[in-house]
Design a protein around this motif. Structure first.
Motif: not given
Length: 210
Positions: A128-157
């Protein structure tokens, strides 16, 4: 260092496009296919050996460990064939977090997401994996940005992520350019009170039992 995180990547480069800012020695990446031999006849497929050489450079730079399914042909994924593969992989790695590709409009991404979702179901034979997350694809951000419900963010370099992406020389495209990755990360950062971030959709988040 202990492996704590598992990324399921439909193709070699999806792990960097979606999770490149957070990948390090605590990650294991499973690539579902690398052979592009059945892509459109009017497009020259990148030789498998070239893809492997790029992958080795990227994994060496970011530090993650990996495994690749060399049997499956890109653009010919079958959902049912991956369920057992993912169940065995999850039981072997036993990750704290798993990162799945957003299904979007790419048929391989959809097959991989669906098979992963089934493999992660609560079951006596499944870890049982306790934490399951979905990551974005650049093409989906452009084509259909509302198809993923963003609710978690991590600062990056962002410079580290872009450098890793550019090591995939054969895969850099205008529709997922380094500048686009920078702009997406800037928007995700602005929404989470930092300069640059990668964003995810949480499918499951269970705290450890006390």
């Amino acid at each position: 260092m202990t492996i704590k995180n598992l990324v399921i990547a439909p193709h070699v480069d999806d792990e960097v496009l979606g999770c490149g800012g957070i990948l390090d020695e605590t990650f294991f990446v499973y690539f579902c296919g690398i052979d592009e031999g059945k892509l459109r006849k009017d497009k020259d497929a990148t030789p498998v050996q070239e893809r492997f050489e790029e992958l080795k450079k990227v994994s060496g730079f970011l530090g993650f460990k990996w495994e690749c399914n060399e049997k499956t042909k890109v653009n010919n994924y079958v959902e049912q064939e991956f369920i057992d593969i993912f169940e065995d992989l999850i039981n072997r790695i036993k990750p704290e977090k798993i990162f799945l590709p957003h299904p979007g409009y790419n048929q391989d991404h959809r097959a991989v997401f669906n098979a992963s979702f089934i493999a992660l179901r609560p079951h006596d034979i499944n870890f049982f994996v306790r934490k399951v997350l979905v990551y974005e694809a650049a093409h989906d951000v452009i084509w259909n940005p509302q198809s993923i419900q963003i609710n978690y963010a991590i600062p990056i370099d962002i410079e580290r992520k872009i450098k890793a992406y550019e090591l995939y020389k054969s895969q850099v495209r205008g529709m997922r350019s380094p500048q686009l990755l920078r702009e997406i990360a800037a928007v995700r950062g602005a929404a989470s009170n930092c300069k640059y971030a990668e964003a995810f959709e949480i499918l499951r988040w269970c705290e450890d039992a006390r």
